[in-house]
Design a protein around this motif. Sequence first.
Motif, PDB file in Angstrom:
ATOM      1  N   SER A   1      -6.663  12.071  -0.178  1.00 10.79           N
ATOM      2  CA  SER A   1      -5.886  11.091  -0.932  1.00 10.79           C
ATOM      3  C   SER A   1      -5.864  11.396  -2.424  1.00 10.79           C
ATOM      4  CB  SER A   1      -6.455   9.681  -0.701  1.00 10.79           C
ATOM      5  OG  SER A   1      -7.742   9.535  -1.280  1.00 10.79           O
ATOM      6  N   PHE A   2      -6.777  12.254  -2.902  1.00  8.89           N
ATOM      7  CA  PHE A   2      -6.809  12.625  -4.321  1.00  8.89           C
ATOM      8  C   PHE A   2      -6.261  14.032  -4.574  1.00  8.89           C
ATOM      9  CE2 PHE A   2     -10.065   9.314  -4.122  1.00  8.89           C
ATOM     10  CZ  PHE A   2      -9.734   8.544  -5.218  1.00  8.89           C
TER      11      PHE A   2
ATOM     12  N   ALA B   1      -3.046   5.685   4.191  1.00  8.76           N
ATOM     13  CA  ALA B   1      -3.977   5.456   5.305  1.00  8.76           C
ATOM     14  C   ALA B   1      -5.352   5.054   4.795  1.00  8.76           C
ATOM     15  CB  ALA B   1      -4.073   6.715   6.168  1.00  8.76           C
ATOM     16  N   PHE B   2      -5.826   5.681   3.718  1.00  3.92           N
ATOM     17  CA  PHE B   2      -7.155   5.320   3.203  1.00  3.92           C
ATOM     18  C   PHE B   2      -7.137   3.927   2.595  1.00  3.92           C
ATOM     19  CE2 PHE B   2     -10.702   5.247   0.234  1.00  3.92           C
ATOM     20  CZ  PHE B   2     -11.717   5.680   1.064  1.00  3.92           C
ATOM     21  N   VAL B   3      -6.060   3.566   1.907  1.00  4.58           N
ATOM     22  CA  VAL B   3      -5.946   2.199   1.394  1.00  4.58           C
ATOM     23  C   VAL B   3      -6.008   1.205   2.549  1.00  4.58           C
ATOM     24  CG1 VAL B   3      -4.380   0.566   0.270  1.00  4.58           C
ATOM     25  CG2 VAL B   3      -4.704   2.842  -0.702  1.00  4.58           C
ATOM     26  N   SER B   4      -5.398   1.579   3.661  1.00  5.11           N
ATOM     27  CA  SER B   4      -5.382   0.692   4.819  1.00  5.11           C
ATOM     28  C   SER B   4      -6.769   0.493   5.418  1.00  5.11           C
ATOM     29  CB  SER B   4      -4.430   1.259   5.884  1.00  5.11           C
ATOM     30  OG  SER B   4      -4.440   0.470   7.050  1.00  5.11           O
TER      31      SER B   4
ATOM     32  N   ALA C   1      -9.687   0.895   3.795  1.00  3.22           N
ATOM     33  CA  ALA C   1     -10.710   0.561   2.801  1.00  3.22           C
ATOM     34  C   ALA C   1     -11.291  -0.827   3.046  1.00  3.22           C
ATOM     35  CB  ALA C   1     -10.127   0.657   1.400  1.00  3.22           C
ATOM     36  N   VAL C   2     -10.440  -1.813   3.285  1.00  3.29           N
ATOM     37  CA  VAL C   2     -10.920  -3.183   3.496  1.00  3.29           C
ATOM     38  C   VAL C   2     -11.751  -3.300   4.777  1.00  3.29           C
ATOM     39  CG1 VAL C   2     -10.213  -5.571   3.888  1.00  3.29           C
ATOM     40  CG2 VAL C   2      -9.085  -4.215   2.124  1.00  3.29           C
ATOM     41  N   PRO C   3     -11.308  -2.762   5.924  1.00  4.89           N
ATOM     42  CA  PRO C   3     -12.180  -2.808   7.107  1.00  4.89           C
ATOM     43  C   PRO C   3     -13.524  -2.129   6.895  1.00  4.89           C
ATOM     44  CG  PRO C   3      -9.939  -2.269   7.758  1.00  4.89           C
ATOM     45  CD  PRO C   3      -9.957  -2.264   6.270  1.00  4.89           C
ATOM     46  N   LEU C   4     -13.554  -1.045   6.122  1.00  7.37           N
ATOM     47  CA  LEU C   4     -14.832  -0.385   5.850  1.00  7.37           C
ATOM     48  C   LEU C   4     -15.765  -1.302   5.080  1.00  7.37           C
ATOM     49  CD1 LEU C   4     -13.777   3.260   4.886  1.00  7.37           C
ATOM     50  CD2 LEU C   4     -14.980   2.520   6.943  1.00  7.37           C
ATOM     51  N   VAL C   5     -15.232  -1.999   4.081  1.00  7.05           N
ATOM     52  CA  VAL C   5     -16.049  -2.926   3.301  1.00  7.05           C
ATOM     53  C   VAL C   5     -16.581  -4.048   4.197  1.00  7.05           C
ATOM     54  CG1 VAL C   5     -16.004  -4.628   1.442  1.00  7.05           C
ATOM     55  CG2 VAL C   5     -14.885  -2.418   1.130  1.00  7.05           C
ATOM     56  N   VAL C   6     -15.708  -4.604   5.042  1.00  7.56           N
ATOM     57  CA  VAL C   6     -16.114  -5.689   5.943  1.00  7.56           C
ATOM     58  C   VAL C   6     -17.177  -5.200   6.918  1.00  7.56           C
ATOM     59  CG1 VAL C   6     -15.330  -7.219   7.792  1.00  7.56           C
ATOM     60  CG2 VAL C   6     -13.931  -6.928   5.734  1.00  7.56           C
ATOM     61  N   PHE C   7     -16.985  -4.013   7.463  1.00  5.22           N
ATOM     62  CA  PHE C   7     -17.921  -3.495   8.448  1.00  5.22           C
ATOM     63  C   PHE C   7     -19.300  -3.276   7.833  1.00  5.22           C
ATOM     64  CE2 PHE C   7     -20.054   0.047  10.551  1.00  5.22           C
ATOM     65  CZ  PHE C   7     -20.090  -0.414  11.847  1.00  5.22           C
ATOM     66  N   PHE C   8     -19.362  -2.597   6.681  1.00  4.37           N
ATOM     67  CA  PHE C   8     -20.660  -2.300   6.082  1.00  4.37           C
ATOM     68  C   PHE C   8     -21.329  -3.555   5.547  1.00  4.37           C
ATOM     69  CE2 PHE C   8     -18.854   2.061   5.688  1.00  4.37           C
ATOM     70  CZ  PHE C   8     -19.818   2.696   6.449  1.00  4.37           C
ATOM     71  N   ALA C   9     -20.552  -4.564   5.164  1.00  2.00           N
ATOM     72  CA  ALA C   9     -21.128  -5.799   4.657  1.00  2.00           C
ATOM     73  C   ALA C   9     -21.757  -6.631   5.776  1.00  2.00           C
ATOM     74  CB  ALA C   9     -20.069  -6.624   3.927  1.00  2.00           C
TER      75      ALA C   9
END
Length: 384
Positions: free
Chosen positions: A37-38, A356-359, A361-369
């Motif tokens: 993505s970068f 795709a990574f923006v999509s 990103a939020v589930p990753l934060v929710v999962f790890f939290a």
Amino acid sequence: MDNIAGSKSSLTWIVHISVVLLVALWLFPTVGLFVSSFRTADQISSSGWWQAMFPTEQNVTLRAADPDDEGVQELVDGVYTITGNLFGEGSAADISVWGTSSRAIDAYTPGEVADLGDGETMTVAANGDYIWTGTAELSGRGQRVFATAETPPEFTTDNYGTVLVSGTGSDSMAKAFFNTLTVTIPATIIPIVIAAFAAYALAWMEFPSRAILIAIVVGLLVVPLQLALIPLLRLHLGIGIGKGYLGVWLAHTGFGLPLAIYLLRNYMVGLPRDIIENARVDGATDFQIFTKIILPLSFPALASFAIFQFLWTWNDLLVAKVFLIDATGETTVMTNQIVELLGTRGGNWEILATAAFVSIAVPLVVFFAMQKYLVRGLLAGSVK
């Protein structure tokens, strides 16, 4: 004697290795998407993400400055001359071979003079500096140069600017991001609320046909989602809630309720009976027992289902396609927006990787939290 204190069985090592492999299989694509993505389009097309930190060799098409631009062309010793750098100022690329035709990109090495005909010549250095000369005034577009060059690692945040800022209205990924939140948050909360009440009733309240209802819930777990899409859509259209947020909320609620009820009931059944019976002896109603005792004790199971429901709803495309998409695209979610990017910008992989990574990103934060509650919730009812 194989499992004496201080030693580990071979099965333990197999489990550890399997866990490491599963984590790697999940982690590598995610890291690859993040790195891509970068990266620029040229970098992505020439090398894999694992080579992002190293120089890469790629075939590039470059162009000299246009002779018609003011101040570009100079008369030096009776020869019209244009000088510059093919890569632009500050580039650290290194050209190994170059040519003036796509059929012979290795015709010259850096420093050699190419005869362009009509009295024109060109010389290209390894760092991209060029000298284009002609006996007559140069005209037309800038001379194209095909080269094989080793380029240093290059990273940019422009991809995120393109994805998040570019576009207006229904074309914007930012708009799709908020649309996805609008769908996901209610579609996660509604089934949890309904399933919590239902699970308590099935676990601790005595009423006729309770066993039959439990069997029906278990049976609904195996009903294919695709089987119910069209009948449910016709029902929604018939009562006037089709193709809107309310319809997709109810659809996700219906599809998520069987697992939610099953998961929460198994957890609530495993709670100590003495606590509930003592509360009833003290005069507590079922509602008070549910809100003040059951819900706080059931938080791991609630969090576990919330993770699953949030991830399924956030990453959903099929239900959104059926129940949400309208003619104007004002309610387009991120998964559908990525599909649109794939259809209209099939070659822009850097844009697709960023979207795709923006999509995710939020589930990753929710999962790890909330992941510490996941295993506890999944083990609900498995032990006494």
